[in-house]
Design a protein around this motif. Structure first.
Motif, PDB file in Angstrom:
ATOM      1  N   MET A   1       0.835  -1.177   0.000  1.00 15.46           N
ATOM      2  CA  MET A   1       0.000   0.000   0.000  1.00 15.46           C
ATOM      3  C   MET A   1       0.881   1.242   0.000  1.00 15.46           C
ATOM      4  O   MET A   1       1.773   1.375   0.807  1.00 15.46           O
ATOM      5  N   ASN A   2       0.559   2.140  -0.868  1.00 15.74           N
ATOM      6  CA  ASN A   2       1.354   3.351  -0.900  1.00 15.74           C
ATOM      7  C   ASN A   2       0.745   4.421   0.014  1.00 15.74           C
ATOM      8  O   ASN A   2      -0.375   4.309   0.486  1.00 15.74           O
ATOM      9  N   GLN A   3       1.491   5.450   0.251  1.00 13.28           N
ATOM     10  CA  GLN A   3       1.121   6.496   1.210  1.00 13.28           C
ATOM     11  C   GLN A   3      -0.127   7.254   0.760  1.00 13.28           C
ATOM     12  O   GLN A   3      -0.923   7.670   1.578  1.00 13.28           O
ATOM     13  N   GLU A   4      -0.367   7.425  -0.526  1.00 11.49           N
ATOM     14  CA  GLU A   4      -1.495   8.194  -1.038  1.00 11.49           C
ATOM     15  C   GLU A   4      -2.817   7.470  -0.886  1.00 11.49           C
ATOM     16  O   GLU A   4      -3.863   8.088  -0.823  1.00 11.49           O
ATOM     17  N   SER A   5      -2.867   6.162  -0.800  1.00 10.59           N
ATOM     18  CA  SER A   5      -4.124   5.428  -0.703  1.00 10.59           C
ATOM     19  C   SER A   5      -4.628   5.282   0.732  1.00 10.59           C
ATOM     20  O   SER A   5      -5.740   4.832   0.948  1.00 10.59           O
ATOM     21  N   LEU A   6      -3.853   5.693   1.718  1.00  8.38           N
ATOM     22  CA  LEU A   6      -4.286   5.612   3.109  1.00  8.38           C
ATOM     23  C   LEU A   6      -5.278   6.743   3.419  1.00  8.38           C
ATOM     24  O   LEU A   6      -5.118   7.866   2.953  1.00  8.38           O
ATOM     25  N   PRO A   7      -6.304   6.439   4.192  1.00 10.07           N
ATOM     26  CA  PRO A   7      -7.268   7.494   4.540  1.00 10.07           C
ATOM     27  C   PRO A   7      -6.641   8.500   5.503  1.00 10.07           C
ATOM     28  O   PRO A   7      -5.733   8.175   6.270  1.00 10.07           O
ATOM     29  N   SER A   8      -7.136   9.699   5.470  1.00 15.77           N
ATOM     30  CA  SER A   8      -6.653  10.743   6.377  1.00 15.77           C
ATOM     31  C   SER A   8      -7.262  10.523   7.755  1.00 15.77           C
ATOM     32  O   SER A   8      -8.395  10.099   7.895  1.00 15.77           O
ATOM     33  N   ILE A   9      -6.480  10.813   8.763  1.00 17.86           N
ATOM     34  CA  ILE A   9      -6.959  10.709  10.138  1.00 17.86           C
ATOM     35  C   ILE A   9      -7.099  12.120  10.673  1.00 17.86           C
ATOM     36  O   ILE A   9      -6.155  12.901  10.665  1.00 17.86           O
ATOM     37  N   ILE A  10      -8.301  12.425  11.137  1.00 18.76           N
ATOM     38  CA  ILE A  10      -8.576  13.753  11.666  1.00 18.76           C
ATOM     39  C   ILE A  10      -8.856  13.615  13.161  1.00 18.76           C
ATOM     40  O   ILE A  10      -9.772  12.907  13.564  1.00 18.76           O
ATOM     41  N   PRO A  11      -8.051  14.231  14.015  1.00 18.82           N
ATOM     42  CA  PRO A  11      -8.284  14.122  15.456  1.00 18.82           C
ATOM     43  C   PRO A  11      -9.525  14.912  15.872  1.00 18.82           C
ATOM     44  O   PRO A  11      -9.786  16.003  15.357  1.00 18.82           O
ATOM     45  N   VAL A  12     -10.318  14.333  16.770  1.00 21.93           N
ATOM     46  CA  VAL A  12     -11.506  14.993  17.306  1.00 21.93           C
ATOM     47  C   VAL A  12     -11.518  14.862  18.818  1.00 21.93           C
ATOM     48  O   VAL A  12     -10.906  13.948  19.368  1.00 21.93           O
ATOM     49  N   SER A  13     -12.209  15.736  19.474  1.00 23.22           N
ATOM     50  CA  SER A  13     -12.339  15.685  20.920  1.00 23.22           C
ATOM     51  C   SER A  13     -13.768  15.289  21.261  1.00 23.22           C
ATOM     52  O   SER A  13     -14.719  15.925  20.804  1.00 23.22           O
ATOM     53  N   LEU A  14     -13.941  14.241  22.052  1.00 18.22           N
ATOM     54  CA  LEU A  14     -15.270  13.778  22.424  1.00 18.22           C
ATOM     55  C   LEU A  14     -15.672  14.242  23.816  1.00 18.22           C
ATOM     56  O   LEU A  14     -16.781  14.003  24.253  1.00 18.22           O
ATOM     57  N   GLY A  15     -14.790  14.913  24.507  1.00 20.11           N
ATOM     58  CA  GLY A  15     -15.095  15.402  25.852  1.00 20.11           C
ATOM     59  C   GLY A  15     -15.989  16.621  25.807  1.00 20.11           C
ATOM     60  O   GLY A  15     -16.053  17.342  24.815  1.00 20.11           O
ATOM     61  N   ASN A  16     -16.726  16.872  26.889  1.00 21.12           N
ATOM     62  CA  ASN A  16     -17.583  18.052  26.979  1.00 21.12           C
ATOM     63  C   ASN A  16     -16.778  19.227  27.510  1.00 21.12           C
ATOM     64  O   ASN A  16     -16.035  19.102  28.459  1.00 21.12           O
ATOM     65  N   ASP A  17     -16.967  20.360  26.892  1.00 22.80           N
ATOM     66  CA  ASP A  17     -16.335  21.582  27.368  1.00 22.80           C
ATOM     67  C   ASP A  17     -17.289  22.215  28.376  1.00 22.80           C
ATOM     68  O   ASP A  17     -18.319  22.764  28.012  1.00 22.80           O
ATOM     69  N   SER A  18     -16.957  22.126  29.652  1.00 20.99           N
ATOM     70  CA  SER A  18     -17.879  22.560  30.703  1.00 20.99           C
ATOM     71  C   SER A  18     -18.172  24.049  30.648  1.00 20.99           C
ATOM     72  O   SER A  18     -19.247  24.489  31.032  1.00 20.99           O
ATOM     73  N   SER A  19     -17.257  24.855  30.173  1.00 17.04           N
ATOM     74  CA  SER A  19     -17.511  26.293  30.116  1.00 17.04           C
ATOM     75  C   SER A  19     -18.599  26.613  29.093  1.00 17.04           C
ATOM     76  O   SER A  19     -19.414  27.494  29.308  1.00 17.04           O
ATOM     77  N   LYS A  20     -18.626  25.909  27.991  1.00  9.69           N
ATOM     78  CA  LYS A  20     -19.662  26.132  26.980  1.00  9.69           C
ATOM     79  C   LYS A  20     -21.005  25.623  27.479  1.00  9.69           C
ATOM     80  O   LYS A  20     -22.027  26.254  27.270  1.00  9.69           O
ATOM     81  N   LEU A  21     -21.030  24.485  28.139  1.00  8.61           N
ATOM     82  CA  LEU A  21     -22.282  23.913  28.619  1.00  8.61           C
ATOM     83  C   LEU A  21     -22.901  24.761  29.714  1.00  8.61           C
ATOM     84  O   LEU A  21     -24.112  24.958  29.745  1.00  8.61           O
ATOM     85  N   SER A  22     -22.105  25.279  30.624  1.00 15.44           N
ATOM     86  CA  SER A  22     -22.663  26.063  31.719  1.00 15.44           C
ATOM     87  C   SER A  22     -23.266  27.370  31.215  1.00 15.44           C
ATOM     88  O   SER A  22     -24.257  27.840  31.740  1.00 15.44           O
ATOM     89  N   ALA A  23     -22.701  27.960  30.193  1.00 15.55           N
ATOM     90  CA  ALA A  23     -23.246  29.201  29.640  1.00 15.55           C
ATOM     91  C   ALA A  23     -24.558  28.937  28.913  1.00 15.55           C
ATOM     92  O   ALA A  23     -25.457  29.774  28.932  1.00 15.55           O
ATOM     93  N   GLN A  24     -24.708  27.785  28.295  1.00 18.43           N
ATOM     94  CA  GLN A  24     -25.924  27.469  27.561  1.00 18.43           C
ATOM     95  C   GLN A  24     -27.061  27.080  28.486  1.00 18.43           C
ATOM     96  O   GLN A  24     -28.218  27.265  28.152  1.00 18.43           O
ATOM     97  N   ASN A  25     -26.790  26.537  29.657  1.00 17.28           N
ATOM     98  CA  ASN A  25     -27.824  26.030  30.542  1.00 17.28           C
ATOM     99  C   ASN A  25     -28.313  27.062  31.543  1.00 17.28           C
ATOM    100  O   ASN A  25     -29.209  26.767  32.321  1.00 17.28           O
ATOM    101  N   GLN A  26     -27.758  28.247  31.564  1.00 12.95           N
ATOM    102  CA  GLN A  26     -28.208  29.255  32.509  1.00 12.95           C
ATOM    103  C   GLN A  26     -29.521  29.864  32.028  1.00 12.95           C
ATOM    104  O   GLN A  26     -29.668  30.186  30.852  1.00 12.95           O
TER     105      GLN A  26
END
Length: 66
Positions: A1-26
Motif C-alpha cells: 500500500m502506498n502512502q497516497e491510498s491511506l485514509p486521512s486521520i482527523i483528530p476529534v475531541s469527544l469530551g464536553n467543554d464545561s464552560s460552553k455547557l454552563s453558559a448554555q444552561n443558565q
C-alpha cells in the motif's frame, strides 16, 4: 500500500467543554414589562406572557373593582 491510498486521520475531541455547557444552561432572566400595585398586592407582568393569561388577569382586575 502506498502512502497516497491511506485514509486521512482527523483528530476529534469527544469530551464536553464545561464552560460552553454552563453558559448554555443558565436561565434567561425575563424583562419586566409592567408593574401594578393593586391594594396590597404587587402585580408584575414580564415580557413573553401569554396574551390569554394577560387578558384573564386584566378581566379579573376590572371585575373586582366594581
Amino acid at each position: 500500500m502506498n502512502q497516497e491510498s491511506l485514509p486521512s486521520i482527523i483528530p476529534v475531541s469527544l469530551g464536553n467543554d464545561s464552560s460552553k455547557l454552563s453558559a448554555q444552561n443558565q436561565p434567561i432572566k425575563p424583562k419586566l414589562a409592567c408593574q401594578l400595585e393593586v391594594g396590597e398586592a404587587d402585580l408584575r407582568v414580564y415580557n413573553g406572557i401569554s396574551q390569554y393569561i394577560l387578558t384573564t388577569i386584566v378581566r379579573e382586575l376590572t371585575n373586582g373593582s366594581n
